[in-house]
Motif scaffolding. Structure first.
Motif, PDB file in Angstrom:
ATOM      1  N   TYR A 128       0.283   4.904 -10.794  1.00 28.43           N
ATOM      2  CA  TYR A 128       1.202   5.361  -9.755  1.00 28.43           C
ATOM      3  C   TYR A 128       1.401   6.876  -9.733  1.00 28.43           C
ATOM      4  CZ  TYR A 128       4.576   5.580 -13.575  1.00 28.43           C
ATOM      5  OH  TYR A 128       5.200   5.878 -14.752  1.00 28.43           O
ATOM      6  N   THR A 129       1.138   7.552 -10.829  1.00 29.72           N
ATOM      7  CA  THR A 129       1.318   9.011 -10.850  1.00 29.72           C
ATOM      8  C   THR A 129       0.050   9.755 -10.445  1.00 29.72           C
ATOM      9  OG1 THR A 129       0.698   9.197 -13.184  1.00 29.72           O
ATOM     10  CG2 THR A 129       3.037   8.819 -12.679  1.00 29.72           C
ATOM     11  N   THR A 130      -1.079   9.058 -10.407  1.00 26.08           N
ATOM     12  CA  THR A 130      -2.361   9.695 -10.097  1.00 26.08           C
ATOM     13  C   THR A 130      -2.986   9.158  -8.819  1.00 26.08           C
ATOM     14  OG1 THR A 130      -3.563   8.060 -11.435  1.00 26.08           O
ATOM     15  CG2 THR A 130      -2.831  10.072 -12.548  1.00 26.08           C
ATOM     16  N   SER A 131      -2.319   8.210  -8.163  1.00 25.81           N
ATOM     17  CA  SER A 131      -2.859   7.554  -6.966  1.00 25.81           C
ATOM     18  C   SER A 131      -4.198   6.885  -7.252  1.00 25.81           C
ATOM     19  CB  SER A 131      -3.003   8.552  -5.809  1.00 25.81           C
ATOM     20  OG  SER A 131      -1.745   9.051  -5.421  1.00 25.81           O
ATOM     21  N   ARG A 132      -4.314   6.299  -8.438  1.00 24.59           N
ATOM     22  CA  ARG A 132      -5.515   5.552  -8.806  1.00 24.59           C
ATOM     23  C   ARG A 132      -5.126   4.095  -9.095  1.00 24.59           C
ATOM     24  NH1 ARG A 132      -7.204   7.150 -13.826  1.00 24.59           N
ATOM     25  NH2 ARG A 132      -9.364   6.463 -13.493  1.00 24.59           N
ATOM     26  N   THR A 151       0.825  -1.204   0.000  1.00 29.66           N
ATOM     27  CA  THR A 151       0.000   0.000   0.000  1.00 29.66           C
ATOM     28  C   THR A 151       0.861   1.256   0.000  1.00 29.66           C
ATOM     29  OG1 THR A 151      -0.126   0.219   2.414  1.00 29.66           O
ATOM     30  CG2 THR A 151      -1.747  -1.231   1.351  1.00 29.66           C
ATOM     31  N   ASN A 152       0.194   2.379  -0.214  1.00 28.39           N
ATOM     32  CA  ASN A 152       0.891   3.657  -0.133  1.00 28.39           C
ATOM     33  C   ASN A 152       1.456   3.894   1.257  1.00 28.39           C
ATOM     34  OD1 ASN A 152       0.775   4.848  -2.732  1.00 28.39           O
ATOM     35  ND2 ASN A 152      -1.403   5.281  -2.450  1.00 28.39           N
ATOM     36  N   GLY A 153       0.836   3.268   2.255  1.00 31.73           N
ATOM     37  CA  GLY A 153       1.285   3.469   3.620  1.00 31.73           C
ATOM     38  C   GLY A 153       2.522   2.696   3.995  1.00 31.73           C
ATOM     39  N   SER A 154       2.791   1.578   3.304  1.00 35.63           N
ATOM     40  CA  SER A 154       3.948   0.757   3.655  1.00 35.63           C
ATOM     41  C   SER A 154       4.300  -0.195   2.527  1.00 35.63           C
ATOM     42  CB  SER A 154       3.661  -0.062   4.919  1.00 35.63           C
ATOM     43  OG  SER A 154       4.730  -0.947   5.190  1.00 35.63           O
ATOM     44  N   GLU A 155       5.572  -0.219   2.165  1.00 33.04           N
ATOM     45  CA  GLU A 155       6.055  -1.199   1.193  1.00 33.04           C
ATOM     46  C   GLU A 155       6.690  -2.397   1.901  1.00 33.04           C
ATOM     47  OE1 GLU A 155      10.295   1.100   0.302  1.00 33.04           O
ATOM     48  OE2 GLU A 155       8.666   1.187  -1.152  1.00 33.04           O
ATOM     49  N   ARG A 182      -1.185  -0.714  -3.991  1.00 36.22           N
ATOM     50  CA  ARG A 182      -0.158  -0.551  -5.016  1.00 36.22           C
ATOM     51  C   ARG A 182       0.196  -1.911  -5.604  1.00 36.22           C
ATOM     52  NH1 ARG A 182       3.429   3.400  -4.971  1.00 36.22           N
ATOM     53  NH2 ARG A 182       3.761   2.562  -7.059  1.00 36.22           N
ATOM     54  N   HIS A 183       0.593  -1.925  -6.859  1.00 40.08           N
ATOM     55  CA  HIS A 183       1.135  -3.051  -7.624  1.00 40.08           C
ATOM     56  C   HIS A 183       1.018  -4.414  -6.939  1.00 40.08           C
ATOM     57  CE1 HIS A 183       4.587  -4.548 -10.419  1.00 40.08           C
ATOM     58  NE2 HIS A 183       3.670  -5.472 -10.229  1.00 40.08           N
ATOM     59  N   GLY A 184      -0.108  -5.051  -7.172  1.00 37.97           N
ATOM     60  CA  GLY A 184      -0.307  -6.411  -6.675  1.00 37.97           C
ATOM     61  C   GLY A 184      -0.754  -7.340  -7.777  1.00 37.97           C
TER      62      GLY A 184
END
Length: 259
Positions: free
Chosen positions: A220-224, A9-13, A251-253
């Protein structure tokens, strides 16, 4: 039928989250954080089911010569399974491992983006499981024709051909190539922003209940986080955001269909 979605997620990689859905659209959280690997990074988690267990392949670091697998019996409790060393000295980055089971042979593979320099250029390479436990892997074998700078390659077998969806890291768009054999040679049939997805990465495909394919994409550039559907892998519906608060968070799953 159930669809299982794993993502960071955006919160944690460093933490993986697991979601489930009956229709591949409305996902709910099954467990999360579900796994924090010993390496500290769990980017790009690709999920599959093998031998009655669940496996995730993931990126272990920004500059490493390996990728790792985690395993679970129930999608809730996860543990480190193995680390796969690339074994070639020219690799600077080992990113975005994606599971692919070849229907022609039944063998389990992982496609990994490898770079010759620091953060590029990238080319996809194939690793092949040499045992049922998914602990021994051979490779890397380059997927001929995809390059010179493509990353996040996801494979699909459809209509007697192998289809590769990969992000053109130069132009920042996902393109489509086909080949008669798993390792190629691939030829690009759809290039540029051919489907109107825009600047996206991390393509992941699954099959819908009606037989169409769905591709999930990380904007990834638009948070969508968006999805798009196709009956032939050539013509795609306009992208729509993943509902339920996931777009803008995950993110990327990858998504796996469990029959």
């Amino acid at each position: 039928m159930r669809y299982v979605f794993t993502a960071f997620t955006n919160g944690s990689e460093s933490n993986m989250y697991v979601y489930e859905s009956a229709d591949a659209t409305d996902f709910t959280l099954l467990h999360g954080p579900a796994y924090e690997p010993p390496t500290g990074l769990v980017r790009d988690p690709s999920v599959t089911r093998h031998g009655g267990r669940w496996f995730v392949a993931h990126t272990t670091g920004w500059e490493t010569g390996n990728f790792a697998l985690a395993v679970s019996d129930d999608l809730i409790q996860w543990r480190h399974h193995t680390t796969v060393e690339v074994g070639v000295g020219w690799v600077r980055n080992t990113w975005a491992p994606e599971f692919f089971r070849d229907p022609a042979t039944g063998r389990q593979h992982v496609v990994v983006s490898l770079s010759t320099g620091s953060y590029g250029p990238f080319r996809p390479h194939l690793f092949t499981a040499e045992d049922d436990e998914l602990t021994r892997w051979s490779g890397p074998v380059e997927l001929a024709g995809i390059g010179p700078n493509h990353i996040d390659t996801f494979l699909v077998h459809h209509g007697g051909e192998y289809h590769a969806f990969a992000k053109n890291e130069t132009d920042k768009v996902v393109e489509h190539a086909v080949a008669p054999a798993l390792t190629g040679p691939y030829r690009f049939v759809d290039t540029g922003d051919f489907a109107g997805w825009g600047r996206v990465e991390g393509p992941a495909l699954t099959v819908l209940p009606d037989g169409r394919h769905r591709i999930y994409l990380d904007g990834y550039t638009t948070s969508r986080y968006v999805y798009s559907d196709s009956a032939d892998l050539r013509t795609w519906s306009p992208p729509r955001e993943l509902p339920g608060g996931l777009s803008g968070s995950v993110r990327h799953g990858s998504v796996f269909r469990e029959e």
